[in-house]
Design an enzyme around this catalytic site. Structure first.
Site, PDB file in Angstrom:
ATOM      1  N   LYS A 136       1.575  -7.791  28.571  1.00 40.56           N
ATOM      2  CA  LYS A 136       2.977  -7.701  28.963  1.00 40.56           C
ATOM      3  C   LYS A 136       3.399  -8.956  29.749  1.00 40.56           C
ATOM      4  O   LYS A 136       3.299 -10.044  29.243  1.00 40.56           O
ATOM      5  CB  LYS A 136       3.186  -6.405  29.740  1.00 40.56           C
ATOM      6  CG  LYS A 136       2.560  -5.165  29.043  1.00 40.56           C
ATOM      7  CD  LYS A 136       3.168  -4.923  27.694  1.00 40.56           C
ATOM      8  CE  LYS A 136       2.564  -3.843  26.823  1.00 40.56           C
ATOM      9  NZ  LYS A 136       1.377  -3.133  27.127  1.00 40.56           N
ATOM     10  N   TYR A 192       1.756   5.509  31.418  1.00 41.72           N
ATOM     11  CA  TYR A 192       1.802   5.100  30.014  1.00 41.72           C
ATOM     12  C   TYR A 192       1.057   6.152  29.179  1.00 41.72           C
ATOM     13  O   TYR A 192      -0.007   6.641  29.590  1.00 41.72           O
ATOM     14  CB  TYR A 192       1.144   3.713  29.901  1.00 41.72           C
ATOM     15  CG  TYR A 192       0.848   3.294  28.495  1.00 41.72           C
ATOM     16  CD1 TYR A 192       1.864   3.148  27.564  1.00 41.72           C
ATOM     17  CD2 TYR A 192      -0.458   3.039  28.083  1.00 41.72           C
ATOM     18  CE1 TYR A 192       1.582   2.767  26.268  1.00 41.72           C
ATOM     19  CE2 TYR A 192      -0.743   2.648  26.788  1.00 41.72           C
ATOM     20  CZ  TYR A 192       0.285   2.528  25.881  1.00 41.72           C
ATOM     21  OH  TYR A 192       0.014   2.157  24.599  1.00 41.72           O
ATOM     22  N   ASP A 223      -1.778   0.730  38.373  1.00 45.36           N
ATOM     23  CA  ASP A 223      -1.396  -0.026  37.177  1.00 45.36           C
ATOM     24  C   ASP A 223      -0.145  -0.830  37.547  1.00 45.36           C
ATOM     25  O   ASP A 223       0.930  -0.270  37.743  1.00 45.36           O
ATOM     26  CB  ASP A 223      -1.125   0.943  36.013  1.00 45.36           C
ATOM     27  CG  ASP A 223      -0.834   0.217  34.702  1.00 45.36           C
ATOM     28  OD1 ASP A 223      -0.334  -0.923  34.750  1.00 45.36           O
ATOM     29  OD2 ASP A 223      -1.095   0.800  33.638  1.00 45.36           O
ATOM     30  N   ARG A 263     -20.504 -13.231  25.863  1.00 49.42           N
ATOM     31  CA  ARG A 263     -19.986 -11.920  26.291  1.00 49.42           C
ATOM     32  C   ARG A 263     -20.063 -11.833  27.811  1.00 49.42           C
ATOM     33  O   ARG A 263     -19.214 -11.255  28.468  1.00 49.42           O
ATOM     34  CB  ARG A 263     -20.777 -10.775  25.628  1.00 49.42           C
ATOM     35  CG  ARG A 263     -20.495  -9.418  26.260  1.00 49.42           C
ATOM     36  CD  ARG A 263     -20.860  -8.233  25.368  1.00 49.42           C
ATOM     37  NE  ARG A 263     -22.113  -8.368  24.671  1.00 49.42           N
ATOM     38  CZ  ARG A 263     -23.332  -8.236  25.228  1.00 49.42           C
ATOM     39  NH1 ARG A 263     -23.446  -7.954  26.505  1.00 49.42           N
ATOM     40  NH2 ARG A 263     -24.421  -8.388  24.509  1.00 49.42           N
TER      41      ARG A 263
HETATM   42  C1  LIG Z   1       1.941   0.348  31.979  1.00 52.45           C
HETATM   43  C2  LIG Z   1       0.960   0.124  30.876  1.00 52.45           C
HETATM   44  N1  LIG Z   1      -0.352   0.172  31.166  1.00 52.45           N
HETATM   45  C3  LIG Z   1      -1.280  -0.024  30.203  1.00 52.45           C
HETATM   46  C4  LIG Z   1      -0.929  -0.267  28.892  1.00 52.45           C
HETATM   47  C5  LIG Z   1      -2.004  -0.468  27.851  1.00 52.45           C
HETATM   48  O1  LIG Z   1      -2.160  -1.817  27.588  1.00 52.45           O
HETATM   49  P1  LIG Z   1      -2.662  -2.437  26.195  1.00 52.45           P
HETATM   50  O2  LIG Z   1      -1.656  -2.080  25.155  1.00 52.45           O
HETATM   51  O3  LIG Z   1      -2.764  -3.903  26.474  1.00 52.45           O
HETATM   52  O4  LIG Z   1      -4.004  -1.829  25.899  1.00 52.45           O
HETATM   53  C6  LIG Z   1       0.420  -0.345  28.555  1.00 52.45           C
HETATM   54  C7  LIG Z   1       0.803  -0.610  27.157  1.00 52.45           C
HETATM   55  O5  LIG Z   1       1.913  -0.481  26.755  1.00 52.45           O
HETATM   56  C8  LIG Z   1       1.392  -0.134  29.582  1.00 52.45           C
HETATM   57  O6  LIG Z   1       2.701  -0.164  29.305  1.00 52.45           O
END
Ligand SMILES: Cc1ncc(COP(=O)(O)O)c(C=O)c1O
Length: 377
Positions: free
Chosen positions: A195, A98, A170, A46
């Site tokens: 992604k 998001y 982000d 971990r």
């Molecule tokens: C811009 C963005 N940030 C964060 C996330 C969250 O990521 P995860 O689904 O890997 O937890 C997403 C998920 O779609 C996203 O599109």
């Protein structure tokens, strides 16, 4: 070194025990220690894992950051970054992040005394007015999901720093190939590696990259203390993914521009959201701040029924949540990714029932265009 060279080599040293060129999947939960307190820097998986460590070095280098930490999902990475603030602190959250990020603030962190307000971070004057004496962080997503609003990361960082607040960006939508927030003044970069970084729709993961040593120590402590780590196998997949990030992003960008132009000229489409279009309100800023526009395009079909027709008629583009994979994915933000955003907020932001989002893949673009054309027609 250039981006691709870093992507292929950073963290990817030959395996010390065998010389393996590809970093092995160290599928172990613990490590044998020679004697009490005598070990090779790895005690428990971990806390440390060589495959994860290689990925952490790799993505940190791509983001031009000194430190990087890989998490079990984008959300757990965002949650860890938000733990840099404490109960009683105030966070300004971009009003079009998001949906899961909004939900984390609205339905989880608010129970622990973290105050937050939504603000349009693309409007610096509005942002200036949103600061409170206890504002400790600004959380920005740019371009936003799904209406592609672009925030000026340099201006946001200057404003926040002058008020003693950190900026978290982000960077999932563009990846470090097209945008490097730390170079633009941001303190922390978060990713859903699910992604573009992984890029093949076969792993869920997240990442935090940053420069400040004390904050990095805290994130590392949180990563170990909470334990939402990326597994060795997923670390291997993402490490494999980043090696081709540059070529994939170029292809996503090329196809994204062509799809956006096609939609912009289509008589049945009312509006297209893509920072690469000259008609986008922040096109000039996007050109300055990003080195490409990427593969995310949203478009307004006019009604829920029209959106349903398109989403159900596509044959090549798959109806599904997520984005950033080699295959084109199409979705309905209002009922899928942004269902947790209140209806009133969705309406204000332009996330209508007729809005469709496409993550343009790297298939032959003629096939994507033909599929969209028959579905829209
Ligand atoms: C811009 C963005 N940030 C964060 C996330 C969250 O990521 P995860 O689904 O890997 O937890 C997403 C998920 O779609 C996203 O599109």
């Amino acid at each position: 070194m250039g981006f691709s060279t870093i992507a292929i080599h950073a963290g990817n040293e030959p395996d010390p025990s065998t010389g393996a060129v590809s970093v092995p999947i160290y599928q172990t939960s613990t490590y044998a220690q020679e004697a009490l307190g005598k070990h090779k820097g790895f005690e428990y998986a971990r806390t440390q894992n060589p495959t994860r460590l290689a990925l952490e070095k790799n993505i940190a280098a791509l983001e031009n950051a000194r430190f990087g930490f890989a998490f079990a999902s984008g959300m757990s990475a965002i949650d860890a970054a938000l733990k840099l603030v404490k109960g009683g602190d105030h966070v300004i959250l971009g009003d079009n992040t998001y949906g899961g990020t909004f939900r984390l603030f609205n339905q989880i962190l608010s129970d622990y005394g973290i105050e937050f307000d939504l603000d349009d971070t693309s409007d610096v004057t509005s942002l200036e007015g949103a600061f409170k004496p206890n504002t400790k962080m600004v959380f920005v997503e740019t371009p936003t999901n799904p209406v592609m609003t672009v925030s000026d990361l340099r201006a946001v960082s200057d404003l926040a720093h002058a008020r003693g607040a950190k900026v978290v960006c982000d960077n999932t939508f563009l990846s470090p190939y097209f945008q490097r927030p730390i170079d633009l003044g941001c303190d922390v970069v978060v990713h859903s590696t699910t992604k573009y970084l992984n890029g093949h729709s076969d792993s869920v993961g997240g990442f935090v990259a940053l420069n400040d040593e004390a904050d990095a120590e805290r994130i590392g402590f949180i990563q170990n203390g909470i334990g939402a780590i990326l597994s060795p196998f997923d670390s291997f997949l993402v490490l494999r993914g980043t090696k081709t990030l540059a070529v994939r992003m170029e292809a996503h960008d090329r196809n994204g521009r062509l799809v956006a132009n096609f939609l912009a000229e289509h008589p049945k489409i009312q509006k297209v959201y893509y920072p690469g279009l000259a008609s986008h309100p922040q096109h000039e800023l996007a050109k300055r701040q990003q080195s490409g526009f990427g593969g995310m395009v949203s478009f307004e079909t006019g009604s829920l029924q029209n959106a349903k027709t398109v989403l159900e008629a596509v044959k090549l583009c798959m109806l599904g949540e997520s984005l950033g994979g080699v295959e084109s994915l199409i979705s309905h933000p209002a009922s899928m990714t942004h269902a947790s955003v209140p209806t009133e907020t969705r309406g204000r932001l332009g996330i209508t029932d007729g809005l469709v989002r496409i993550s343009v893949g790297i298939e032959d673009v003629e096939d994507i265009l033909e599929d969209l054309d028959q579905a829209i027609s």
